[in-house]
Motif scaffolding. Structure first.
Motif, PDB file in Angstrom:
ATOM      1  N   UNK A   1      42.878   8.110  63.028  1.00  0.00           N
ATOM      2  CA  UNK A   1      43.822   7.327  62.231  1.00  0.00           C
ATOM      3  C   UNK A   1      43.228   6.923  60.883  1.00  0.00           C
ATOM      4  N   UNK A   2      42.342   5.939  60.872  1.00  0.00           N
ATOM      5  CA  UNK A   2      41.731   5.463  59.637  1.00  0.00           C
ATOM      6  C   UNK A   2      40.494   4.635  59.969  1.00  0.00           C
ATOM      7  N   UNK A   3      39.715   4.279  58.948  1.00  0.00           N
ATOM      8  CA  UNK A   3      38.507   3.481  59.155  1.00  0.00           C
ATOM      9  C   UNK A   3      38.882   2.055  59.563  1.00  0.00           C
ATOM     10  N   UNK A   4      38.564   1.686  60.783  1.00  0.00           N
ATOM     11  CA  UNK A   4      38.875   0.356  61.295  1.00  0.00           C
ATOM     12  C   UNK A   4      37.805  -0.058  62.298  1.00  0.00           C
ATOM     13  N   UNK A   5      37.858  -1.290  62.732  1.00  0.00           N
ATOM     14  CA  UNK A   5      36.987  -1.688  63.832  1.00  0.00           C
ATOM     15  C   UNK A   5      37.690  -1.362  65.146  1.00  0.00           C
ATOM     16  N   UNK A   6      36.912  -1.141  66.176  1.00  0.00           N
ATOM     17  CA  UNK A   6      37.521  -0.784  67.452  1.00  0.00           C
ATOM     18  C   UNK A   6      36.482  -0.491  68.508  1.00  0.00           C
ATOM     19  N   UNK A   7      36.971  -0.208  69.707  1.00  0.00           N
ATOM     20  CA  UNK A   7      36.033   0.007  70.799  1.00  0.00           C
ATOM     21  C   UNK A   7      36.590   0.834  71.934  1.00  0.00           C
ATOM     22  N   UNK A   8      35.704   1.087  72.885  1.00  0.00           N
ATOM     23  CA  UNK A   8      36.016   1.853  74.089  1.00  0.00           C
ATOM     24  C   UNK A   8      35.603   1.015  75.293  1.00  0.00           C
ATOM     25  N   UNK A   9      36.470   0.964  76.299  1.00  0.00           N
ATOM     26  CA  UNK A   9      36.180   0.166  77.490  1.00  0.00           C
ATOM     27  C   UNK A   9      36.385   0.988  78.748  1.00  0.00           C
ATOM     28  N   UNK A  10      35.544   0.733  79.729  1.00  0.00           N
ATOM     29  CA  UNK A  10      35.735   1.317  81.058  1.00  0.00           C
ATOM     30  C   UNK A  10      35.404   0.236  82.082  1.00  0.00           C
ATOM     31  N   UNK A  11      36.333   0.013  82.992  1.00  0.00           N
ATOM     32  CA  UNK A  11      36.109  -0.990  84.032  1.00  0.00           C
ATOM     33  C   UNK A  11      36.171  -0.326  85.404  1.00  0.00           C
ATOM     34  N   UNK A  12      35.545  -0.983  86.377  1.00  0.00           N
ATOM     35  CA  UNK A  12      35.386  -0.424  87.723  1.00  0.00           C
ATOM     36  C   UNK A  12      35.926  -1.420  88.754  1.00  0.00           C
TER      37      UNK A  12
ATOM     38  N   UNK B   1      40.121   2.793  78.496  1.00  0.00           N
ATOM     39  CA  UNK B   1      41.037   2.483  77.394  1.00  0.00           C
ATOM     40  C   UNK B   1      40.256   2.389  76.091  1.00  0.00           C
ATOM     41  N   UNK B   2      41.001   2.408  74.980  1.00  0.00           N
ATOM     42  CA  UNK B   2      40.378   2.271  73.665  1.00  0.00           C
ATOM     43  C   UNK B   2      41.339   1.538  72.741  1.00  0.00           C
ATOM     44  N   UNK B   3      40.788   0.962  71.675  1.00  0.00           N
ATOM     45  CA  UNK B   3      41.622   0.193  70.754  1.00  0.00           C
ATOM     46  C   UNK B   3      41.076   0.289  69.333  1.00  0.00           C
ATOM     47  N   UNK B   4      41.998   0.331  68.376  1.00  0.00           N
ATOM     48  CA  UNK B   4      41.686   0.175  66.959  1.00  0.00           C
ATOM     49  C   UNK B   4      42.325  -1.129  66.498  1.00  0.00           C
ATOM     50  N   UNK B   5      41.594  -1.922  65.734  1.00  0.00           N
ATOM     51  CA  UNK B   5      42.094  -3.234  65.319  1.00  0.00           C
ATOM     52  C   UNK B   5      42.202  -3.293  63.802  1.00  0.00           C
ATOM     53  N   UNK B   6      43.411  -3.591  63.322  1.00  0.00           N
ATOM     54  CA  UNK B   6      43.677  -3.757  61.894  1.00  0.00           C
ATOM     55  C   UNK B   6      44.257  -5.151  61.689  1.00  0.00           C
ATOM     56  N   UNK B   7      43.383  -6.092  61.373  1.00  0.00           N
ATOM     57  CA  UNK B   7      43.760  -7.507  61.261  1.00  0.00           C
ATOM     58  C   UNK B   7      44.344  -7.974  62.593  1.00  0.00           C
ATOM     59  N   UNK B   8      45.654  -8.280  62.644  1.00  0.00           N
ATOM     60  CA  UNK B   8      46.252  -8.756  63.890  1.00  0.00           C
ATOM     61  C   UNK B   8      46.959  -7.648  64.665  1.00  0.00           C
ATOM     62  N   UNK B   9      46.924  -6.437  64.121  1.00  0.00           N
ATOM     63  CA  UNK B   9      47.584  -5.314  64.788  1.00  0.00           C
ATOM     64  C   UNK B   9      46.578  -4.494  65.588  1.00  0.00           C
TER      65      UNK B   9
END
Length: 393
Positions: free
Chosen positions: A273-284, A361-369
């Motif tokens: 998508x674009x340069x943003x903050x974000x992460x990857x999560x895996x839970x068990x 799951x994974x997420x990209x964060x753009x301010x409040x979105x």
């Protein structure tokens, strides 16, 4: 007039090639899927629509590839991988069909140019490849150099194939040729330009050929002279798989391999998508602590955190902090660059377990979105949609 007609025909072909999007409708009878939950029915509809879409999106690049290997139809494996690369623009639409007991779904399916290129020949070039081995007889140098070049081309594309056999390399490389070859008598080197073509999807689907009948044997000899040896056969289970999932913002791939009582897991998420903050999560859901996590790592630029049971976590549905119910491993980047991969790699001890459940799951964060992968579906302890993967022994 002919010139303008040809020009517009050519222009039309260009636009047709650049269009990697199609709308597909899929319908099923609920009576044929009795016992399935609403979520499972939706998943069936989406997967069916994606399978129908690949014919239009990929065309003959996939439909023409049919082969049988080890008694298995290879085209089915190709199509399964292609389905995993089909993304959905926006949210799927679900509704009741015109027939009794029928439910339908409309999806806007698309692929990227990068996806399409995986099913097109990719040319690899070794501009000035030199072979020098003093143990090889002069008459055999050309053949040995050619064999080495085959492996080098594949290694250049995928470094993990450095130990591939010649016969396996020849299966993956097409249209191999050599030019500008010369022999340096002073150094004993044979140098040339080598060009080979490969299909990226073939390389990605490639699995090393192993002899499944070979078993480790331990000889136990009670009385060496009078009695014969006893042979104890030790079998080691080995299972692997690749799971793909994606949307407009993120592309995910989970690879795992079971070796004995351990499972090696690689979770790879691409930011498209674009340069943003974000992460990857895996839970068990089965694990309360990290005792069974033998090793865990992430990208050099990522911060890796492990949250055991009763740690404080944010729940997006409740909009408040909760106590975790099970183990969570999370990777995070404050600056996740576009087209860069964020990963979590780990080795998990699954002794006395018949299966291991992963919530990815994974997420990209753009301010409040937030842009989530997956965007909908079953949810984890924090209320986020997840891709649940069940690894069975």
């Amino acid at each position: 007039m002919k010139f303008f007609l040809s020009f517009f025909l050519l222009l039309g072909n260009i636009y047709a090639i650049e269009k990697y999007e199609t709308i597909k409708t899929s319908c099923i009878q609920t009576s044929e899927h009795s016992g399935k939950s609403q979520k499972q029915l939706k998943d069936i509809l989406i997967k069916q629509a994606k399978r129908e879409a690949i014919g239009e999106l990929y065309g003959s690049l996939i439909l023409s590839k049919t082969d049988v290997k080890d008694g298995k139809l290879v085209s089915d494996e190709i199509k399964q991988k292609a389905v995993g690369s089909v993304r959905i623009k926006g949210n799927p639409k679900f509704y009741n069909g015109v027939n009794f007991g029928e439910i339908c779904s409309d999806i806007n399916a698309y692929i990227t140019k990068k996806d399409l290129e995986k099913y097109s020949l990719k040319q690899m070039t070794l501009q000035n490849f030199c072979f020098n081995d003093t143990t090889v007889a002069t008459k055999d140098i050309k053949q040995k150099a050619k064999e080495k070049a085959y492996r080098e081309i594949l290694t250049k594309y995928k470094p993990s194939l450095k130990n591939i056999s010649l016969s396996q390399a020849q299966e993956l490389i097409h249209d191999f040729s050599i030019s500008n070859d010369k022999f340096d008598f002073n150094t004993g080197s044979y140098c040339f330009k080598a060009v080979g073509s490969l299909y990226p999807y073939e390389v990605e689907l490639y699995k090393p050929q192993t002899n499944k009948n070979i078993q480790q044997k331990v000889i136990v000899q009670k009385e060496p002279i009078q009695k014969p040896s006893y042979i104890i056969e030790k079998k080691q289970s080995k299972t692997s798989d690749k799971i793909y999932f994606s949307n407009d913002y993120l592309e995910g791939k989970v690879l795992y391999e079971i070796i004995g009582d351990k499972v090696h897991i690689d979770i790879l998420i691409d930011n498209v998508y674009r340069n943003l903050k974000g992460g990857v999560s895996v839970s068990f859901p089965q694990l309360m602590n990290s005792r069974k996590i033998i090793d865990a790592s992430s990208n050099k630029l990522s911060k890796l955190d492990i949250y055991e049971k009763n740690r404080k976590l944010w729940n997006t549905e409740l909009r408040k902090v909760i106590r975790s119910s099970y183990l969570l491993v999370e990777s995070w980047q404050s600056s996740w660059k576009k087209y860069k991969t964020q990963s979590i790699s780990m080795i998990v001890d699954i002794e006395r377990m018949d299966r291991l459940i992963l919530n990815v799951r994974s997420v990209l964060v753009n301010k409040k979105q937030q842009s989530l992968l997956p965007a909908f579906g079953e949810k984890d302890q924090q209320g986020f949609p997840i891709k649940q993967i069940i690894i069975k022994r």
